[in-house]
Design a protein around this motif. Structure first.
Motif, PDB file in Angstrom:
ATOM      1  N   VAL A 103       0.870  -1.171   0.000  1.00 35.05           N
ATOM      2  CA  VAL A 103       0.000   0.000   0.000  1.00 35.05           C
ATOM      3  C   VAL A 103       0.909   1.224   0.000  1.00 35.05           C
ATOM      4  N   ILE A 104       0.802   2.060  -1.024  1.00 29.08           N
ATOM      5  CA  ILE A 104       1.721   3.190  -1.195  1.00 29.08           C
ATOM      6  C   ILE A 104       1.013   4.487  -0.817  1.00 29.08           C
ATOM      7  N   LEU A 105       1.654   5.234   0.064  1.00 31.63           N
ATOM      8  CA  LEU A 105       1.136   6.517   0.536  1.00 31.63           C
ATOM      9  C   LEU A 105       1.833   7.632  -0.235  1.00 31.63           C
ATOM     10  N   VAL A 106       1.100   8.302  -1.116  1.00 29.00           N
ATOM     11  CA  VAL A 106       1.673   9.324  -1.995  1.00 29.00           C
ATOM     12  C   VAL A 106       1.463  10.698  -1.366  1.00 29.00           C
ATOM     13  N   HIS A 107       2.547  11.345  -0.977  1.00 32.83           N
ATOM     14  CA  HIS A 107       2.462  12.712  -0.454  1.00 32.83           C
ATOM     15  C   HIS A 107       2.522  13.734  -1.582  1.00 32.83           C
ATOM     16  N   LEU A 108       3.399  13.499  -2.547  1.00 30.57           N
ATOM     17  CA  LEU A 108       3.526  14.380  -3.713  1.00 30.57           C
ATOM     18  C   LEU A 108       3.984  13.520  -4.883  1.00 30.57           C
ATOM     19  N   VAL A 138      -3.523   2.492  -3.092  1.00 31.97           N
ATOM     20  CA  VAL A 138      -2.805   3.762  -3.135  1.00 31.97           C
ATOM     21  C   VAL A 138      -3.592   4.760  -2.295  1.00 31.97           C
ATOM     22  N   ILE A 139      -2.888   5.509  -1.458  1.00 30.00           N
ATOM     23  CA  ILE A 139      -3.512   6.489  -0.580  1.00 30.00           C
ATOM     24  C   ILE A 139      -2.885   7.851  -0.855  1.00 30.00           C
ATOM     25  N   ALA A 140      -3.720   8.876  -0.983  1.00 29.29           N
ATOM     26  CA  ALA A 140      -3.263  10.250  -1.143  1.00 29.29           C
ATOM     27  C   ALA A 140      -3.750  11.074   0.046  1.00 29.29           C
ATOM     28  N   THR A 141      -3.197  12.277   0.178  1.00 35.26           N
ATOM     29  CA  THR A 141      -3.485  13.083   1.359  1.00 35.26           C
ATOM     30  C   THR A 141      -4.418  14.254   1.086  1.00 35.26           C
ATOM     31  N   SER A 142      -5.058  14.271  -0.063  1.00 41.15           N
ATOM     32  CA  SER A 142      -6.141  15.224  -0.327  1.00 41.15           C
ATOM     33  C   SER A 142      -7.005  14.666  -1.444  1.00 41.15           C
ATOM     34  N   LEU A 162      -6.994  12.556   4.897  1.00 44.24           N
ATOM     35  CA  LEU A 162      -6.582  13.946   5.062  1.00 44.24           C
ATOM     36  C   LEU A 162      -5.696  14.110   6.287  1.00 44.24           C
ATOM     37  N   PRO A 163      -4.688  14.988   6.213  1.00 40.95           N
ATOM     38  CA  PRO A 163      -3.867  15.250   7.395  1.00 40.95           C
ATOM     39  C   PRO A 163      -4.699  15.846   8.529  1.00 40.95           C
ATOM     40  N   TYR A 256      -1.449  19.241  -0.319  1.00 45.57           N
ATOM     41  CA  TYR A 256      -2.471  19.659   0.650  1.00 45.57           C
ATOM     42  C   TYR A 256      -2.084  20.986   1.285  1.00 45.57           C
ATOM     43  N   GLY A 257      -0.940  21.033   1.941  1.00 51.36           N
ATOM     44  CA  GLY A 257      -0.521  22.244   2.619  1.00 51.36           C
ATOM     45  C   GLY A 257      -0.830  22.175   4.104  1.00 51.36           C
TER      46      GLY A 257
END
Length: 352
Positions: A103-108, A138-142, A162-163, A256-257
Motif C-alpha cells: 500500500v503506497i502513501l503518496v504525499h507528492l 494507493v492512498i493520497a493526502t487530499s 486527510l492530514p 495539501y498544505g
C-alpha cells in the motif's frame, strides 16, 4: 488481523533539521496506529522500518537495503510504504508485489516537484506509474491529489486520508496586522522568491515578514523587515505562530498544505496560492473563506492582496473571525489514523 502492519518510511522521517509535511504526516499517523488508533492496528501491531537513501533516486546500496527490508517481511503481510521511497524504484518492489500487500502513501507525485527537466519529470512519472500499478492500494493526502494521481496513472479507487492538526492557542492579533509569517522549506516549489517579490512592492507600508524553514536563503533586500529563522520546532515554532497576524504560503505546487491548517489551528487567516489541495486545507467558515486564494506565479496579485490586508482593518476583522470559526472545524491526527486504519482494513478484506 493476525499479521502486523509493516511500515517503511524514509530514514530522515525524524530529522529535526529537515522537517517536511510528509515526514510529519508519517510520524503522526504511524505513532497513533502503533498506539491502537483504529481496530486494524489495535489487534495486530505495527512494525516500522526506515530506508536510508536519497529518494526517489537512491544509490545501489540503498536499493539493496530496501529489497532486504521487504524480503524480511512475511508473505501476505500488509506493507504501508511512503511514496517517496516506493515510487522511484518499481524494480525493487516487483519481486515482492505478488506475495506482499503493498500500500503506497503518496504525499507528492514525483513528477510534480518543481525545477525538474521535462526528461526527468517524464522518467519519474513512468517509474511512479509502474510502482503504483504493483500496489494493492494507493492512498493520497487530499481529494484533489487522489483525483490527480488516479488520472495521471490510470488508477481506480485512490483513497484519501486527510492530514490532521493539533489544536493550538489562538494567536493574539496586533492592531495593524503587520506581522506576516511563512513556514515552509526554502525550495523553489514553496515560492518564497515570489513572496519576496511581492513584498518589494509594499515598501511604503509598515510590515515584517518571518520565513521559517530549512534550506538556502533566497536573494532578498537587506531592509531588516524580512527575517529567516531556519527550521523551527516545538516551542520555537509555536512562538512563531503566536507572534503572527497573517500566514502566507506562495507555493508553486502543494498536495495539501499542512502548514495551512496549522496556521488555522492558531486562528490565523491565510493567504495562499490556489494549487493542488490548498483550497481543501483552507476550507471555509459559514461567513466565508478565512483569507484569500491567489493565482500561482503571480507576485503582483499577491502584493495587491497583502496591501489590502495591511490597509483595511475591516477586512482584517472579517478574516480573523472566519479563521476562528474555521479553527473549530479542524480535525486531529487521531481522525487521520482512524481513516488510514479503515482504508487498510478494506484493502485487506478486498472491499476497497
Amino acid at each position: 488481523m493476525s499479521h502486523p502492519l509493516h511500515v517503511v518510511l524514509p530514514a530522515g522521517v525524524d530529522d529535526p533539521a529537515a522537517p517536511s509535511g510528509g515526514n510529519r504526516y508519517d510520524r503522526e499517523v504511524v505513532d497513533r496506529l502503533r498506539a491502537g488508533a483504529g481496530s486494524r492496528s489495535a489487534t495486530s501491531g505495527v512494525r516500522e522500518s526506515t530506508a536510508p537513501g536519497t529518494w526517489p533516486r537512491p544509490a545501489p546500496a540503498d536499493r539493496e537495503q530496501l529489497s532486504w527490508v521487504l524480503a524480511e517481511i512475511p508473505d501476505r503481510a500488509t506493507v504501508l510504504i511512503d511514496g517517496l521511497v516506493a515510487c522511484g524504484v518499481p524494480e525493487v518492489l516487483e519481486p515482492h508485489a505478488a506475495r506482499l500487500r503493498l500500500v503506497i502513501l503518496v504525499h507528492l507525485p514525483l513528477s510534480d516537484e518543481t525545477g525538474l527537466s521535462a526528461a526527468d519529470a517524464a522518467e519519474l512519472r513512468a517509474l511512479e506509474r509502474r510502482a503504483l500499478h504493483l500496489a494493492a492500494g494507493v492512498i493520497a493526502t487530499s481529494s484533489q491529489a487522489a483525483a490527480h494521481v488516479a488520472a495521471m496513472h490510470d488508477l481506480t479507487g485512490v483513497h484519501v486520508a486527510l492530514p490532521g492538526v493539533d489544536r493550538a492557542e489562538p494567536a493574539t492579533p496586533s492592531p495593524t496586522g503587520h506581522r506576516l509569517l511563512c513556514v515552509a522549506s526554502l525550495t523553489h516549489r514553496k515560492g518564497q522568491d515570489l513572496l519576496i517579490r511581492a513584498l518589494a512592492q509594499l515598501t511604503d507600508l509598515s510590515w515584517e515578514c518571518t520565513l521559517v524553514g530549512a534550506g538556502p536563503i533566497p536573494a532578498h533586500p537587506d531592509t531588516g523587515n524580512i527575517r529567516f529563522t531556519g527550521a523551527l520546532a516545538g516551542a520555537d515554532l509555536e512562538a512563531a505562530y503566536a507572534n503572527a497576524d497573517l500566514f502566507v504560503l506562495p507555493s508553486r505546487a502543494e498536495t495539501y498544505g499542512m502548514v495551512i491548517t496549522e496556521a488555522l489551528a492558531h486562528a490565523l487567516p491565510v493567504v495562499a496560492t490556489e494549487v493542488g489541495g490548498v483550497p481543501e486545507a483552507l476550507g471555509s467558515a459559514p461567513s466565508g473563506v478565512p483569507g484569500s486564494l491567489v493565482p500561482p506565479e503571480d507576485p503582483d496579485h499577491l502584493a495587491a492582496v497583502l496591501r489590502t490586508w495591511l490597509t483595511d482593518p475591516d477586512l482584517r476583522d472579517r478574516w480573523r473571525a472566519r479563521a476562528r470559526a474555521r479553527r473549530e472545524t479542524l480535525t486531529g491526527w487521531d481522525d487521520t489514523a482512524r481513516q488510514l486504519a479503515t482504508i487498510l482494513e478494506d484493502i485487506e478484506k478486498g472491499t476497497a
